[in-house]
Design a protein around this motif. Structure first.
Motif, PDB file in Angstrom:
ATOM      1  N   ALA A   1      70.142-107.700 -24.897  1.00  0.00           N
ATOM      2  CA  ALA A   1      71.499-108.722 -24.535  1.00  0.00           C
ATOM      3  C   ALA A   1      71.645-108.307 -23.179  1.00  0.00           C
ATOM      4  CB  ALA A   1      72.622-108.256 -25.496  1.00  0.00           C
ATOM      5  N   LEU A   2      72.224-109.060 -22.373  1.00  0.00           N
ATOM      6  CA  LEU A   2      72.654-109.103 -20.907  1.00  0.00           C
ATOM      7  C   LEU A   2      74.177-109.270 -21.047  1.00  0.00           C
ATOM      8  CD1 LEU A   2      71.898-108.823 -18.039  1.00  0.00           C
ATOM      9  CD2 LEU A   2      72.391-111.351 -17.947  1.00  0.00           C
ATOM     10  N   GLY A   3      74.635-108.092 -20.594  1.00  0.00           N
ATOM     11  CA  GLY A   3      76.179-107.791 -20.553  1.00  0.00           C
ATOM     12  C   GLY A   3      76.927-107.931 -21.879  1.00  0.00           C
ATOM     13  N   GLU A   4      77.759-108.772 -22.238  1.00  0.00           N
ATOM     14  CA  GLU A   4      78.564-108.614 -23.345  1.00  0.00           C
ATOM     15  C   GLU A   4      77.865-109.867 -24.269  1.00  0.00           C
ATOM     16  OE1 GLU A   4      80.720-106.402 -24.165  1.00  0.00           O
ATOM     17  OE2 GLU A   4      80.406-105.483 -22.128  1.00  0.00           O
ATOM     18  N   THR A   5      76.783-110.272 -24.039  1.00  0.00           N
ATOM     19  CA  THR A   5      76.225-111.372 -24.984  1.00  0.00           C
ATOM     20  C   THR A   5      76.212-110.926 -26.571  1.00  0.00           C
ATOM     21  OG1 THR A   5      74.868-112.110 -22.980  1.00  0.00           O
ATOM     22  CG2 THR A   5      74.069-112.972 -25.187  1.00  0.00           C
ATOM     23  N   PRO A   6      76.693-111.705 -27.382  1.00  0.00           N
ATOM     24  CA  PRO A   6      76.664-111.349 -28.743  1.00  0.00           C
ATOM     25  C   PRO A   6      75.286-111.627 -29.325  1.00  0.00           C
ATOM     26  CG  PRO A   6      78.336-113.197 -28.277  1.00  0.00           C
ATOM     27  CD  PRO A   6      77.795-113.002 -27.094  1.00  0.00           C
ATOM     28  N   LEU A   7      74.707-110.836 -30.054  1.00  0.00           N
ATOM     29  CA  LEU A   7      73.373-110.651 -30.757  1.00  0.00           C
ATOM     30  C   LEU A   7      73.099-112.172 -31.398  1.00  0.00           C
ATOM     31  CD1 LEU A   7      72.553-107.069 -31.971  1.00  0.00           C
ATOM     32  CD2 LEU A   7      72.151-108.356 -29.668  1.00  0.00           C
ATOM     33  N   ASP A   8      74.134-112.802 -31.956  1.00  0.00           N
ATOM     34  CA  ASP A   8      74.214-113.936 -32.707  1.00  0.00           C
ATOM     35  C   ASP A   8      73.515-115.225 -31.681  1.00  0.00           C
ATOM     36  OD1 ASP A   8      74.685-112.625 -34.991  1.00  0.00           O
ATOM     37  OD2 ASP A   8      76.684-113.510 -35.106  1.00  0.00           O
ATOM     38  N   LYS A   9      74.075-115.042 -30.410  1.00  0.00           N
ATOM     39  CA  LYS A   9      73.752-116.065 -29.452  1.00  0.00           C
ATOM     40  C   LYS A   9      72.367-115.883 -29.137  1.00  0.00           C
ATOM     41  CE  LYS A   9      73.828-118.686 -25.726  1.00  0.00           C
ATOM     42  NZ  LYS A   9      73.874-120.295 -25.959  1.00  0.00           N
ATOM     43  N   LEU A  10      71.880-114.624 -29.019  1.00  0.00           N
ATOM     44  CA  LEU A  10      70.248-114.433 -28.827  1.00  0.00           C
ATOM     45  C   LEU A  10      69.692-115.009 -29.851  1.00  0.00           C
ATOM     46  CD1 LEU A  10      70.346-110.738 -27.389  1.00  0.00           C
ATOM     47  CD2 LEU A  10      70.431-112.802 -25.939  1.00  0.00           C
ATOM     48  N   GLY A  11      69.974-114.548 -30.985  1.00  0.00           N
ATOM     49  CA  GLY A  11      69.569-115.308 -32.150  1.00  0.00           C
ATOM     50  C   GLY A  11      69.248-116.893 -32.188  1.00  0.00           C
ATOM     51  N   THR A  12      70.173-117.373 -31.881  1.00  0.00           N
ATOM     52  CA  THR A  12      70.227-118.762 -31.926  1.00  0.00           C
ATOM     53  C   THR A  12      69.433-119.259 -30.782  1.00  0.00           C
ATOM     54  OG1 THR A  12      72.689-118.761 -32.494  1.00  0.00           O
ATOM     55  CG2 THR A  12      71.870-120.783 -31.270  1.00  0.00           C
ATOM     56  N   SER A  13      69.363-118.766 -29.689  1.00  0.00           N
ATOM     57  CA  SER A  13      68.484-119.340 -28.653  1.00  0.00           C
ATOM     58  C   SER A  13      67.080-119.119 -29.223  1.00  0.00           C
ATOM     59  CB  SER A  13      68.523-118.503 -27.353  1.00  0.00           C
ATOM     60  OG  SER A  13      70.059-118.865 -26.880  1.00  0.00           O
ATOM     61  N   MET A  14      66.856-118.197 -29.572  1.00  0.00           N
ATOM     62  CA  MET A  14      65.349-117.771 -30.208  1.00  0.00           C
ATOM     63  C   MET A  14      64.823-118.704 -31.351  1.00  0.00           C
ATOM     64  SD  MET A  14      64.717-113.555 -30.209  1.00  0.00           S
ATOM     65  CE  MET A  14      65.955-113.252 -31.191  1.00  0.00           C
ATOM     66  N   ASP A  15      65.916-119.094 -32.235  1.00  0.00           N
ATOM     67  CA  ASP A  15      65.490-120.078 -33.024  1.00  0.00           C
ATOM     68  C   ASP A  15      65.322-121.560 -32.594  1.00  0.00           C
ATOM     69  OD1 ASP A  15      65.722-118.736 -35.627  1.00  0.00           O
ATOM     70  OD2 ASP A  15      67.962-118.572 -35.712  1.00  0.00           O
ATOM     71  N   GLU A  16      65.970-122.008 -31.375  1.00  0.00           N
ATOM     72  CA  GLU A  16      65.942-123.110 -30.703  1.00  0.00           C
ATOM     73  C   GLU A  16      64.467-123.079 -30.182  1.00  0.00           C
ATOM     74  OE1 GLU A  16      70.400-123.740 -29.507  1.00  0.00           O
ATOM     75  OE2 GLU A  16      68.905-123.025 -27.738  1.00  0.00           O
ATOM     76  N   GLU A  17      63.735-122.072 -29.751  1.00  0.00           N
ATOM     77  CA  GLU A  17      62.731-122.076 -29.237  1.00  0.00           C
ATOM     78  C   GLU A  17      61.539-122.002 -30.272  1.00  0.00           C
ATOM     79  OE1 GLU A  17      61.695-122.466 -26.117  1.00  0.00           O
ATOM     80  OE2 GLU A  17      63.865-122.805 -25.949  1.00  0.00           O
ATOM     81  N   ILE A  18      61.807-121.545 -31.573  1.00  0.00           N
ATOM     82  CA  ILE A  18      60.821-121.540 -32.768  1.00  0.00           C
ATOM     83  C   ILE A  18      60.978-123.051 -33.161  1.00  0.00           C
ATOM     84  CG2 ILE A  18      60.568-120.839 -35.079  1.00  0.00           C
ATOM     85  CD1 ILE A  18      61.934-118.139 -34.342  1.00  0.00           C
ATOM     86  N   LYS A  19      62.135-123.557 -33.313  1.00  0.00           N
ATOM     87  CA  LYS A  19      62.091-124.998 -33.625  1.00  0.00           C
ATOM     88  C   LYS A  19      61.387-125.899 -32.923  1.00  0.00           C
ATOM     89  CE  LYS A  19      63.906-127.817 -36.941  1.00  0.00           C
ATOM     90  NZ  LYS A  19      63.708-127.330 -38.450  1.00  0.00           N
ATOM     91  N   LYS A  20      61.374-125.537 -31.605  1.00  0.00           N
ATOM     92  CA  LYS A  20      60.542-126.639 -30.524  1.00  0.00           C
ATOM     93  C   LYS A  20      59.096-126.303 -31.111  1.00  0.00           C
ATOM     94  CE  LYS A  20      63.577-126.528 -26.666  1.00  0.00           C
ATOM     95  NZ  LYS A  20      63.875-125.941 -25.332  1.00  0.00           N
ATOM     96  N   LEU A  21      58.391-125.171 -31.225  1.00  0.00           N
ATOM     97  CA  LEU A  21      57.090-125.145 -31.756  1.00  0.00           C
ATOM     98  C   LEU A  21      56.704-125.867 -33.068  1.00  0.00           C
ATOM     99  CD1 LEU A  21      56.727-121.329 -30.709  1.00  0.00           C
ATOM    100  CD2 LEU A  21      55.471-123.151 -29.465  1.00  0.00           C
ATOM    101  N   GLN A  22      57.684-126.003 -33.792  1.00  0.00           N
ATOM    102  CA  GLN A  22      57.466-126.338 -35.256  1.00  0.00           C
ATOM    103  C   GLN A  22      57.530-127.821 -35.177  1.00  0.00           C
ATOM    104  OE1 GLN A  22      60.720-124.113 -37.295  1.00  0.00           O
ATOM    105  NE2 GLN A  22      59.314-122.676 -37.796  1.00  0.00           N
ATOM    106  N   THR A  23      58.342-128.347 -34.117  1.00  0.00           N
ATOM    107  CA  THR A  23      58.654-129.971 -34.207  1.00  0.00           C
ATOM    108  C   THR A  23      57.731-130.590 -33.209  1.00  0.00           C
ATOM    109  OG1 THR A  23      60.695-129.814 -32.917  1.00  0.00           O
ATOM    110  CG2 THR A  23      60.794-129.703 -35.439  1.00  0.00           C
ATOM    111  N   GLU A  24      57.228-129.986 -32.195  1.00  0.00           N
ATOM    112  CA  GLU A  24      56.845-130.565 -30.948  1.00  0.00           C
ATOM    113  C   GLU A  24      55.442-130.038 -30.570  1.00  0.00           C
ATOM    114  OE1 GLU A  24      59.548-130.536 -27.544  1.00  0.00           O
ATOM    115  OE2 GLU A  24      61.108-131.033 -28.843  1.00  0.00           O
ATOM    116  N   LEU A  25      54.481-130.823 -30.304  1.00  0.00           N
ATOM    117  CA  LEU A  25      53.273-130.253 -29.726  1.00  0.00           C
ATOM    118  C   LEU A  25      53.553-129.589 -28.254  1.00  0.00           C
ATOM    119  CD1 LEU A  25      50.642-133.000 -30.639  1.00  0.00           C
ATOM    120  CD2 LEU A  25      51.157-130.724 -31.909  1.00  0.00           C
TER     121      LEU A  25
END
Length: 441
Positions: free
Chosen positions: A333-357
Motif C-alpha cells: 500500500a502507498l500512503g493510507e491506501t486501504p488494503l481492500d482498494k488494492l484487492g479491488t484493483s487486482m481483481d479488476e486486472e484478473i477479470k480482464k484476463l478472464q474476459t478479454e484476450l
C-alpha cells in the motif's frame, strides 16, 4: 546417448531470424543407480561439478521439519577424509567456489573450479555421498547456523514470511507437506536425536536418489573414467518412496492476517494453489505473471503504481513445485491506501484476463521476453549444470533444456484466458492481509 540441444536466440522484434547454438550432453547411469550428465564446453577453462539429490522439505517426517535444509549445511561439515571445517578452505585454496540450496523437492550442491581441478571436485562430492561425518558436534554447530539463518532471513527480515512462504503455504495446503516451510522449525531440529539425522542421510542420499552433473572444459572419456573410479563403488541406497498426498480443491475463500514486526507498509496478497511444475498450465501462469507485473509497462504496475498511485510496489509470480504449485499476487500500500482498494484493483486486472484476450502486441512482447530469458538462463556453465540437473530430477526429461522454450512458444492467447478462468477464481484463493505488528487490535 548423446543429445544435441539447440538454444534459439530469437530477434523477432526486429525481424531477424533466430539462430541456434548447439549444446551437447551425454547422459548415462551407473550400476548403483547414479544418473550422470556430462556437458563439454571448452570456451573457458572452468568446470562445474554438481549433485542434485531428490529430497526436499516435503520428504521430512511429521515433527521433523527442516531436515533437508539442515543437511544442506551439515554435509559441508567434513568427511572421513576431509577434516571438519576444511571443506571451504580446500575449495578456495584450489581457485574454486561452492554453494548449495534446498527447495521443497530437491537439494543441490555444486563446486566450480579451474578445469584442471575437475578430479578434486569429483572426489569431494563422492566423499560427501559416501561417508560424511555426522556427529553431535556437527549437528550442534549447524543447528546454531540454521537458527541464525532463520533469524536473519525470516524472523527479522521485512516480509520474510512472504519471501520464504512460511506465512502462506500453511493456509493453502492442509495435508501435503508443502504446508511446512523449507527451513523448518527450531523446535523440531532441537528435539531430533543424532540417529534420526543418520537415518535421514541413509534414506535419501544414496547414488540411486542423485544426479551428478559435470559441465565445462572437460574430456568426456577421461571424465567418465574418473566418475567410475570415485562413484561406482558407492553402495546403492534403499528405494525412495515418493510423497503421494492429494489435496482437496479449495472451494471457499480463505481469509487470514499475518503480522510482521519488521515492516511499516502493509500488503494485500492473493495466493492460489496451482498445478505441478510439469503441467503446461504452470507455464501459462508464468506468462500471466509477466503480463501483470514484469516491468513498468506491465498491467498492474501501470494501473496501481502509475495511474491510481495506490501501490508502492506490485508483485505476481508462480512458485512451481513438483506436486503442486502456488501463484502469488499482491501489492504494498502507498500512503493510507486501504488494503481492500488494492484487492479491488487486482481483481479488476484478473477479470480482464478472464474476459478479454491479451493484444497481439502484448503477446509478441511476452514471447520475446521469454525467448531472452531462456537464452540467458543457459549462458553460464553453472546455469547449464543446474538446468540439466533440474530437468533430470524434477521433470524426468533432461531434453527440456531444449524443449522448454517450445512450450512457451505454443501457448496461445486463448490459453492465457482459459488458465486465468480456471485457477484465479475468488473462491479458490487465500486472501492475506500482511500487516505491521502495530496494527494488532
Amino acid at each position: 546417448m548423446i543429445n544435441k540441444l539447440r538454444l534459439f536466440f530469437c530477434f523477432s522484434c526486429i525481424g531477424i531470424a533466430g539462430f541456434a547454438q548447439e549444446v551437447e550432453f551425454t547422459e548415462y547411469e551407473l550400476d548403483n543407480g547414479l544418473d550422470v550428465i556430462l556437458h563439454q564446453d571448452k570456451t573457458a577453462p572452468v568446470v562445474t561439478v554438481g549433485v542434485m539429490y531428490h529430497v526436499g522439505s516435503k520428504d521430512e517426517a511429521p515433527g521433523r521439519s527442516g531436515f533437508a535444509h539442515f543437511f544442506e549445511h551439515l554435509l559441508f561439515e567434513g568427511t572421513e577424509n576431509i577434516e571438519r571445517g576444511k571443506w571451504f578452505d580446500i575449495v578456495a585454496a584450489n581457485g574454486g567456489s561452492n554453494n548449495a540450496n534446498t527447495t521443497q523437492d530437491r537439494t543441490y550442491y555444486y563446486e566450480t573450479f579451474p578445469s584442471n581441478n575437475l578430479e578434486l571436485g569429483l572426489w569431494m562430492e563422492s566423499e560427501r555421498m559416501l561417508h560424511p561425518v555426522i556427529n553431535e558436534i556437527g549437528v550442534k554447530t549447524q543447528n546454531e547456523v540454521v537458527k541464525e539463518e532463520k533469524r536473519s532471513r525470516i524472523d527479522n527480515a521485512p516480509y520474510g514470511k512472504i519471501i520464504y512462504a512460511t506465512g502462506i503455504n500453511k493456509y493453502v495446503f492442509n495435508q501435503h507437506p508443502y504446508k511446512n516451510s523449507v527451513i523448518g522449525t527450531m523446535e523440531d531440529l532441537d528435539a531430533a536425536e543424532l540417529d534420526e539425522f543418520k537415518s535421514f542421510f541413509k534414506k535419501y542420499y544414496g547414488p540411486n536418489n542423485a544426479t551428478l552433473v559435470v559441465a565445462g572444459d572437460i574430456n568426456i572419456d577421461e571424465t567418465k573414467k574418473m566418475i567410475k573410479d570415485y562413484f561406482s563403488s558407492i553402495p546403492k541406497g534403499p528405494e525412495v518412496e515418493r510423497v503421494k498426498v492429494k489435496e482437496e480443491p479449495i472451494t471457499e475463500t480463505i481469509k487470514a492476517k499475518e503480522y510482521d514486526s519488521n515492516i511499516q507498509i502493509p500488503a494485500k496478497l492473493y495466493v492460489y494453489r496451482t498445478p505441478a511444475m510439469v503441467e503446461k498450465d504452470a507455464y501459462i501462469l508464468d506468462l500471466i505473471s509477466s503480463i501483470l507485473t514484469d516491468g513498468k509497462s506491465s498491467r498492474m504496475y501501470k494501473k496501481m503504481v502509475d495511474e491510481e498511485k495506490t501501490a508502492l510496489q506490485v508483485l505476481a509470480f508462480p512458485r512451481s513445485m513438483e506436486d503442486y504449485g502456488t501463484y502469488i499476487m499482491g501489492a504494498l500500500a502507498l500512503g493510507e491506501t486501504p488494503l481492500d482498494k488494492l484487492g479491488t484493483s487486482m481483481d479488476e486486472e484478473i477479470k480482464k484476463l478472464q474476459t478479454e484476450l491479451i493484444t497481439e502486441k502484448e503477446y509478441q512482447k511476452l514471447q520475446n521476453k521469454f525467448e531472452n530469458r531462456f537464452v540467458n538462463s543457459n549462458s553460464s556453465i553453472q546455469g547449464i549444470a543446474a538446468s540439466l540437473a533440474t530437468y533430470s530430477v524434477l521433470y524426468d526429461d533432461t531434453n527440456l533444456l531444449n524443449e522448454e522454450i517450445e512450450i512457451y512458444r505454443n501457448i496461445s492467447r486463448e490459453d492465457i484466458k482459459r488458465v486465468a478462468n480456471e485457477y484465479l477464481q475468488k473462491n479458490q484463493r487465500l486472501e492475506l492481509d500482511y500487516l505491521p505488528e502495530s496494527a494488532k487490535e
